[in-house]
Structure formats: structure tokens, C-alpha cells
Design a protein around this motif. Structure first.
Motif, PDB file in Angstrom:
ATOM      1  N   LEU A   1       0.834  -1.265   0.073  1.00 44.09           N
ATOM      2  CA  LEU A   1      -0.042  -0.094   0.145  1.00 44.09           C
ATOM      3  C   LEU A   1       0.888   1.190   0.071  1.00 44.09           C
ATOM      4  CD1 LEU A   1      -3.033   1.108   0.138  1.00 44.09           C
ATOM      5  CD2 LEU A   1      -2.507   1.294   2.624  1.00 44.09           C
TER       6      LEU A   1
ATOM      7  N   LEU B   1       1.251   3.340  -3.360  1.00 41.97           N
ATOM      8  CA  LEU B   1       0.605   4.878  -3.525  1.00 41.97           C
ATOM      9  C   LEU B   1       1.633   6.053  -3.347  1.00 41.97           C
ATOM     10  CD1 LEU B   1      -2.228   4.547  -0.789  1.00 41.97           C
ATOM     11  CD2 LEU B   1      -2.484   4.586  -3.323  1.00 41.97           C
TER      12      LEU B   1
ATOM     13  N   GLY C   1       2.475   6.572  -7.046  1.00 43.67           N
ATOM     14  CA  GLY C   1       1.245   7.081  -7.645  1.00 43.67           C
ATOM     15  C   GLY C   1       1.516   8.851  -7.316  1.00 43.67           C
ATOM     16  N   TYR C   2       1.760   9.208  -5.885  1.00 46.94           N
ATOM     17  CA  TYR C   2       1.722  10.410  -5.548  1.00 46.94           C
ATOM     18  C   TYR C   2       2.981  11.047  -6.456  1.00 46.94           C
ATOM     19  CZ  TYR C   2      -1.549   9.007  -2.050  1.00 46.94           C
ATOM     20  OH  TYR C   2      -2.753   8.454  -1.354  1.00 46.94           O
TER      21      TYR C   2
ATOM     22  N   TYR D   1       0.023   3.327 -11.612  1.00 49.93           N
ATOM     23  CA  TYR D   1      -0.080   3.336 -10.042  1.00 49.93           C
ATOM     24  C   TYR D   1      -1.449   3.498  -9.281  1.00 49.93           C
ATOM     25  CZ  TYR D   1       4.863   2.588  -9.897  1.00 49.93           C
ATOM     26  OH  TYR D   1       6.162   2.123 -10.253  1.00 49.93           O
ATOM     27  N   THR D   2      -2.160   4.318 -10.398  1.00 49.66           N
ATOM     28  CA  THR D   2      -3.575   4.617  -9.865  1.00 49.66           C
ATOM     29  C   THR D   2      -4.398   3.159 -10.159  1.00 49.66           C
ATOM     30  OG1 THR D   2      -3.779   6.954 -10.784  1.00 49.66           O
ATOM     31  CG2 THR D   2      -5.724   5.877 -10.462  1.00 49.66           C
TER      32      THR D   2
ATOM     33  N   ALA E   1      -3.380   1.397  -7.322  1.00 54.17           N
ATOM     34  CA  ALA E   1      -4.007   1.733  -5.870  1.00 54.17           C
ATOM     35  C   ALA E   1      -5.374   1.589  -5.665  1.00 54.17           C
ATOM     36  CB  ALA E   1      -3.893   3.411  -5.947  1.00 54.17           C
TER      37      ALA E   1
ATOM     38  N   TRP F   1      -2.041   6.829   4.889  1.00 60.11           N
ATOM     39  CA  TRP F   1      -1.967   6.456   3.553  1.00 60.11           C
ATOM     40  C   TRP F   1      -3.143   7.027   2.623  1.00 60.11           C
ATOM     41  CZ3 TRP F   1       2.445   6.724   0.918  1.00 60.11           C
ATOM     42  CH2 TRP F   1       3.446   6.716   1.291  1.00 60.11           C
ATOM     43  N   LEU F   2      -4.148   6.899   3.241  1.00 56.19           N
ATOM     44  CA  LEU F   2      -5.600   7.142   2.451  1.00 56.19           C
ATOM     45  C   LEU F   2      -5.930   8.807   2.601  1.00 56.19           C
ATOM     46  CD1 LEU F   2      -5.383   4.058   2.812  1.00 56.19           C
ATOM     47  CD2 LEU F   2      -7.900   4.249   2.848  1.00 56.19           C
TER      48      LEU F   2
ATOM     49  N   VAL G   1      -5.483  10.143  -1.208  1.00 56.31           N
ATOM     50  CA  VAL G   1      -5.803   9.392  -2.463  1.00 56.31           C
ATOM     51  C   VAL G   1      -6.372  10.151  -3.674  1.00 56.31           C
ATOM     52  CG1 VAL G   1      -6.109   7.266  -1.345  1.00 56.31           C
ATOM     53  CG2 VAL G   1      -8.063   8.677  -1.458  1.00 56.31           C
TER      54      VAL G   1
END
Length: 242
Positions: free
Chosen positions: A108, A112, A115-116, A133-134, A137, A168-169, A172
Motif C-alpha cells: 500500500l 501509493l 502514484g503520488y 500506479y492509479t 492503488a 496513506w489514505l 488518494v
């Protein structure tokens, strides 16, 4: 006393929340990673990987002097064992907590995080990286939602596994994902967000995110890029001097 070497990232929030939950005395030592504070030799002695957060326990149980600890999974497990809190005692539940902790630090968080990075920091035109990565995710959030669909928490009871995953959420939306798409996650998220310890961390002026760091799309100077992703980071890791 525990020193928390800190920047308010998802990983930093994990440890700040844990320390508030278990009510150990700690003090925050803040770092400006854009300015390269994490690359200084004195921090290398605490974490040769030059990543935040890290802790230094000035009163470890072995009584052999200050103990530095890096990597958030290790820190959470250390603090759980030191305090005797937030890790289940029943063997099956304990293993569930450790499995989901491992899932966060191996899956996770890294997915993520990538992705970020592509969405916020990478040069324009990184459509494949963002899409890759999206998708991952969304897959991982599907796994999390499935687990939480019949469990109030990842190990059945609130634990270090939830503390590892929850921060981590928060971002998003950077990947155009709405937590509300995942009802079990949203219920779990809201419940943890309401916890007094989490509220203390989130509302603390000490742990506020500087305004310059929260734009959807970041524009770094060459020096900032080097400190975070480039030659200065490589040079610090390669340096033999702690």
C-alpha cells in the motif's frame, strides 16, 4: 523520553499517532526535507537510509543507552512491544496484525507513494506512470475494502496495522480516487479519524503541513529536487561519514 525525528508525511503520521495512542513521553524534532535537513551527517547516525521518520528511545528496556530505530514497520512493532499496547495478544489476531502491517509497508505505501510521486512531482507527460500506479492503488484499496467489509479493524481490533494504513489514505484524491467509492474503507477511516489521539495529531500546530507542500502539483527548484530525489540524496547515502 522518545525523540521523534519527523516530517508530516503519511509515514510520519503513523508514528506520531502511535505515540499519542500509547501515551509515551515524546518530543518532535521537525525536519525540512525540501531544504535537505534529512541529509545532514547527524541524522545519518540515526538512519543511514536518510528517510523520515525515525525515533531515538532514550530509555530502552536493555538500559544500554539511547536506541535509534528507523523504518516505520519496525518502529510501530517496537513501540507496541515496549508499551504492551495495540498489538493483539491472541496468536491468530497477532499474526493478522503483522500480516496487514507487512502488506502496508510492502504494498500500500510503496504503490501509493509512487502514484503520488508521478502525479505531483514527475515532469509533465507521465501518463503511463500515473495510470499504472492509479490502477494498482485501486486494486489495493479493493483488497482493503474487502477485508474491512466484515471486520471493524484489520486484525479484528484496533492495532498497529490500522495505524500503518490509515495515513496513506489521506491523499488518494491526488490520484482522483474518492474514499467514498469504498464504503467499508470510508466507515473505518471515519472511525479512526474521530479517535482522540488521532485528532490531537491532526490538529497539532507542530504537525501542520506547510502551505508550500500541499499543492496538487508541486514545482521544485533544482536544489529541492536534488535533496529529495537526486544527487544530494545519493551523495548523502554514499558518504562514509556518519
Amino acid at each position: 523520553m522518545i525523540d521523534l525525528h519527523y516530517v508530516r508525511t503519511s509515514n510520519g503520521l503513523k508514528i506520531a499517532i502511535m505515540l499519542e495512542e500509547i501515551e509515551l513521553d515524546y518530543r518532535i524534532i521537525e525536519y525540512d526535507i525540501f531544504a535537505g535537513d534529512h541529509l545532514k551527517p547527524q541524522f545519518k547516525a540515526i538512519n543511514p537510509n536518510h528517510k523520515l521518520p525515525a525515533i531515538v528511545d532514550h530509555a530502552p528496556e536493555d538500559g544500554e543507552g539511547a536506541m535509534p530505530i528507523f523504518e516505520t514497520g519496525a518502529i510501530l512493532l517496537y513501540l507496541a512491544e515496549k508499551s504492551g499496547r495495540l498489538i493483539p495478544s491472541a496468536p491468530r489476531r497477532r499474526m493478522e496484525a503483522l500480516q496487514w502491517l507487512a502488506w502496508q509497508i510492502s504494498g500500500l505505501g510503496p504503490m501509493l507513494g509512487q502514484g503520488y510521486h508521478f502525479a505531483r512531482y514527475a515532469p509533465e507527460g507521465q501518463d503511463y506512470g500515473i495510470a499504472r500506479y492509479t490502477r494498482e492503488a485501486r486494486r489495493l484499496l479493493g483488497v482493503l475494502n474487502y477485508r474491512l467489509s466484515d471486520q471493524p479493524f484489520l486484525a479484528g481490533e484496533y492495532s498497529i496495522a490500522d495505524i500503518a494504513c490509515w495515513p496513506w489514505l489521506q491523499n488518494v484524491g491526488n490520484l482522483d480516487i474518492d474514499r467514498a467509492e469504498f464504503p467499508a474503507i470510508q466507515r473505518w477511516w471515519d472511525g479512526i479519524a474521530a479517535r482522540p489521539a488521532v485528532q490531537r495529531v491532526v490538529r497539532s500546530s507542530t504537525t501542520e503541513v506547510p502551505t508550500a507542500y500541499v499543492q496538487r502539483r508541486m514545482s521544485l527548484t533544482p536544489a529541492q529536487w536534488s535533496n529529495l530525489f537526486g544527487d544530494k540524496l545519493l551523495d548523502a547515502v554514499a558518504s562514509p561519514d556518519p
